[in-house]
Scaffold this active site. Structure first.
Site, short mmCIF file in Angstrom:
data_model
loop_
_atom_site.label_atom_id
_atom_site.label_comp_id
_atom_site.label_asym_id
_atom_site.label_seq_id
_atom_site.Cartn_x
_atom_site.Cartn_y
_atom_site.Cartn_z
N HIS A 220 0.85 -1.18 0.00
CA HIS A 220 0.00 0.00 0.00
C HIS A 220 0.89 1.23 0.00
CE1 HIS A 220 -3.03 2.94 1.37
NE2 HIS A 220 -3.92 2.09 0.92
N ASP B 122 -8.05 -4.65 -0.04
CA ASP B 122 -8.54 -5.08 -1.35
C ASP B 122 -8.35 -6.57 -1.57
OD1 ASP B 122 -9.20 -2.40 -2.25
OD2 ASP B 122 -7.05 -2.06 -2.36
#
Length: 435
Positions: A311, A369
């Site tokens: 991320h 996700d």
């Protein structure tokens, strides 16, 4: 704000200039460089604004190294367990969690705004049935300002409040309509006796021919998805909303700009990409092929990527990923899909990646996700709708950030600078003499 200290810039040999530094309640200090250009004639150079604080905010805090996400100071882990989405909406908008009476009033107000203007519903017919739902969402949300003229004065707090309620209340209706239109099914109008999230699922999956049965486990899973995606500090789409808002644009236009930014695969499309990666790997042989897949990921010449890991901000385990992993299990159990091959594959892939020095040294931990795509797929949501769900959830964060910006006395129209590397001034040659 009161300056904490100063930072000194040495430039042009023996010249020096002091800048004040400020401390937030938590997080890194900042250097106030607003006077830099006026006093030195220079700009800073920071592509992607990775080292630039664009605003002062009281809404969301992220510590990527520690894996911390706070909404108004409350850990996301506690909010996801003890609150529903509308409580989190109240918190983001007003700064505190509601008591029972405040929540009841808030829920009732949201419920009173769930329907959309009937002319707006007809707007869907202008799109092709196979149009991407995000394209429809950008157009319809942007068009809201053409129907609700009575709440467009951004300098009026009451106008801003009514616009906030309208957006939060109507987004589930608008998103569900986009799905129904793509399916060729009739729109399901809101039923306000249901909760916010149950109402959304009924509008998505219900049909006029039969009664829709609410599954509390699935509703809670969707509600948690909303909570986990409600805000995430100054990300690309939130910054877009703030930048659009800094020009004085109406709130509906600003939120439409955020939706357009979220549509980008590097931002809102990550869960779809992660799910597609698992589907492709399953077709190639599933768990048995993970070792070969990992080798390809490590090979820079293969162009194979491990989606759902790593991320821009988190350099630790994304706190939202742990919650989404629990939700994944609950949903698959409720649907009697606890032997779902994709979940087994995801768990095996996660285990190997977390133990492999290649990924650990690069701090490539699972993010939200990685699991949210599996959950939404199990709920029956097509991949083309994943980013629409994200936009629905993030709307409240965008509104809170936009409202904070409008109320900030230091707010100015956004105007980034640049390092120009093009041609210097030159004269136009008449076309007959050009080579």
């Amino acid at each position: 704000m009161e300056a904490k200290n100063k930072a000194t810039l040495a430039y042009d040999g023996d010249k020096k200039l002091d800048f004040p530094t400020y401390a937030g309640t938590i997080g890194p200090d900042v250097v106030d460089i607003r006077a830099l250009y006026g006093k030195t004639g220079m700009f800073t150079y920071d592509p992607g604004f990775l080292s630039t604080a664009s605003c002062a905010s009281k809404i969301t805090y992220i510590d990527g190294d520690q894996g911390i996400l706070l909404y108004r100071g409350y850990p996301i882990e506690q909010l996801a367990v003890h609150c529903d989405f509308l409580e989190v909406c109240y918190l983001l908008l007003k700064g505190e969690l509601p008591n029972a009476g405040e929540k009841q009033t808030f829920v009732k107000t949201v419920s009173n705004h769930t329907m959309v203007h009937e002319q707006l519903a007809r707007l869907y017919q202008g799109f092709r049935r196979d149009a991407h739902p995000m394209a429809v969402l950008v157009g319809v949300v942007g068009a809201l300002s053409a129907f609700y003229h009575d709440s467009l004065d951004i300098n009026d707090p009451q106008h801003r409040e009514i616009s906030a309620f309208r957006l939060i209340a109507k987004m589930p209706t608008i998103v569900a309509m986009a799905y129904k239109y793509s399916m060729g099914q009739p729109f399901m109008y809101p039923q306000n006796s249901l909760s916010y999230t149950a109402n959304f699922m009924r509008m998505m999956f219900g049909v006029p021919a039969e009664e829709y049965e609410v599954n509390d486990v699935l509703v809670r899973a969707m509600d948690r998805i909303f909570i986990l995606h409600a805000d995430h500090e100054q990300n690309a789409s939130t910054s877009t909303v703030r930048l659009a808002g800094s020009s004085g644009a109406n709130p509906f236009a600003c939120i439409a700009s955020g939706i357009a930014c979220l549509w980008g695969p590097a931002h809102g499309g990550a869960n779809e990409a992660a799910l597609q990666m698992l589907i492709d790997l399953q077709k190639q042989g599933g768990v048995a092929k993970i070792g070969e897949f990992i080798k390809q990921v490590k090979d820079k010449s293969s162009n194979v990527k491990l989606m759902g890991f790593g991320h821009r901000v988190y350099k630790n385990y994304d706190p939202r990923a742990k919650l989404m992993q629990e939700t994944t299990r609950e949903v698959l159990d409720a649907l009697d899909k606890h032997n779902e091959p994709l979940l087994k594959l995801a768990m095996a892939l996660e285990k190997i990646a977390l133990e492999d020095d290649y990924f650990v040294s690069r701090k490539l931990y699972p993010n939200v996700d990685f699991y949210s795509g599996i959950v939404q797929s199990a709920l029956g949501i097509p991949t083309s709708m994943f980013t629409c769900i994200f936009a629905l959830a993030r709307t409240v964060g965008w509104i809170a950030q936009w409202n904070e910006m409008i109320s900030d006395p230091e707010q100015k129209i956004g105007r980034p600078r640049q390092l120009y590397v093009g041609p210097t001034q030159r004269d136009v040659v008449p076309i007959a003499k050009r080579r």
